[in-house]
Scaffold this motif. Structure first.
Motif, PDB file in Angstrom:
ATOM      1  N   SER A 194      41.007  40.073  45.239  1.00 28.84           N
ATOM      2  CA  SER A 194      42.000  39.031  45.492  1.00 28.84           C
ATOM      3  C   SER A 194      42.574  39.093  46.901  1.00 28.84           C
ATOM      4  CB  SER A 194      43.136  39.131  44.467  1.00 28.84           C
ATOM      5  OG  SER A 194      42.674  38.825  43.175  1.00 28.84           O
ATOM      6  N   THR A 195      42.733  40.267  47.454  1.00 30.65           N
ATOM      7  CA  THR A 195      43.345  40.403  48.771  1.00 30.65           C
ATOM      8  C   THR A 195      42.374  39.960  49.859  1.00 30.65           C
ATOM      9  OG1 THR A 195      44.701  42.243  48.018  1.00 30.65           O
ATOM     10  CG2 THR A 195      44.444  41.989  50.383  1.00 30.65           C
ATOM     11  N   ALA A 199      40.964  41.331  40.452  1.00 32.53           N
ATOM     12  CA  ALA A 199      42.119  41.961  41.114  1.00 32.53           C
ATOM     13  C   ALA A 199      41.702  42.656  42.403  1.00 32.53           C
ATOM     14  CB  ALA A 199      42.789  42.953  40.169  1.00 32.53           C
ATOM     15  N   TRP A 232      53.298  38.160  45.340  1.00 30.80           N
ATOM     16  CA  TRP A 232      52.172  37.242  45.163  1.00 30.80           C
ATOM     17  C   TRP A 232      52.201  36.630  43.767  1.00 30.80           C
ATOM     18  CZ3 TRP A 232      47.966  37.803  41.750  1.00 30.80           C
ATOM     19  CH2 TRP A 232      46.900  36.930  41.959  1.00 30.80           C
ATOM     20  N   THR A 248      48.001  40.875  47.169  1.00 34.72           N
ATOM     21  CA  THR A 248      48.343  40.834  45.751  1.00 34.72           C
ATOM     22  C   THR A 248      49.452  41.837  45.444  1.00 34.72           C
ATOM     23  OG1 THR A 248      46.555  42.409  45.324  1.00 34.72           O
ATOM     24  CG2 THR A 248      46.068  40.083  44.999  1.00 34.72           C
TER      25      THR A 248
END
Length: 233
Positions: free
Chosen positions: A81-82, A78, A109, A105
């Motif tokens: 992810s960006t 997490a 998304w 995210t």
């Protein structure tokens, strides 16, 4: 090699991994040079599979082993992810904020990802479209056989690009968008994709020094915006 554009969410205020000392203002930009994959590989030999480099105003953590990447992406997916949004994309693409490769995210998304999984990338859907992908690969093989008879040189990069592009277009639209025997610039769509990739892939000083975005010293934002607008008109 997986460089992270931002390490705030992943490390917070904790100590970053070791890395090479950089120059004031420039950081490690000069150490990376025009062939970053080779430079990062050499740095990994010295600093290990996880190290930190400073590129202008951006701190990056580089993962250089499959084992370390698996560990991070499994436990901290997490936080990682960006993606970093290049200035050429932010200034050129009109709808980058709803584009899966660039969107941050969050709820939107997650919605787009679920839609792609349901209608495009789930195993049952991919199995049904196997014939379309096979068609693209078969066309590539036949093309190589044809030009080998004349002794022509095979442009592997262009061959792979067209095949991959047609595989995606067949999956989405059930038709080819590029052709092996087209002119050097290719079809309009193929030329658009290549040009956008070239513009967006250029080393842009504005990405390393955010205050330069207002000046666009290399004209990359201007070129990206002008070309994309030209293709959408």
């Amino acid at each position: 090699m997986e460089p992270f554009g931002s390490v705030k969410g992943f490390y917070g205020k904790r100590k970053l991994p070791p890395g090479p000392n950089g120059l004031p203002f420039l950081g490690n930009l000069l150490q990376i040079g025009p062939k970053p994959h080779r430079s990062l590989a050499k740095l990994a030999e010295q600093y290990g599979p996880l190290f930190t480099i400073q590129l202008g105003r951006h701190t990056n953590v580089v993962v250089s082993s499959a084992e370390m990447a698996e560990e991070i992406f499994r436990k901290h997916d997490a936080e990682c992810s960006t993606r970093f949004l290049p200035d050429a994309v932010a200034g050129g693409l009109i709808n980058h904020d709803v584009s899966m490769p660039w969107i941050s995210t969050g709820d939107q998304w997650g919605t787009i990802r679920r839609a792609l999984s349901t209608y495009l990338t789930n195993p049952n859907k991919l199995d049904k479209l196997q014939g379309l992908r096979l068609k693209s690969v078969t066309q590539m093989v036949e093309h190589v056989k044809e030009i080998s008879k004349t002794g022509q040189v095979v442009n592997i990069g262009n061959l792979a690009f067209i095949t991959a592009l047609n595989q995606m277009s067949n999956t989405c639209f059930s038709e080819d968008v590029a052709h092996f025997n087209s002119d050097p610039d290719g079809t309009e769509f193929e030329h658009a994709v290549k040009t956008i990739m070239k513009v967006d892939g250029k080393m842009n000083l504005a990405d390393f020094f955010p205050w330069l975005k207002y000046f666009d010293p290399q004209g990359i934002r201007r070129d990206a915006k002008a070309y994309i607008l030209n293709q959408t008109c």
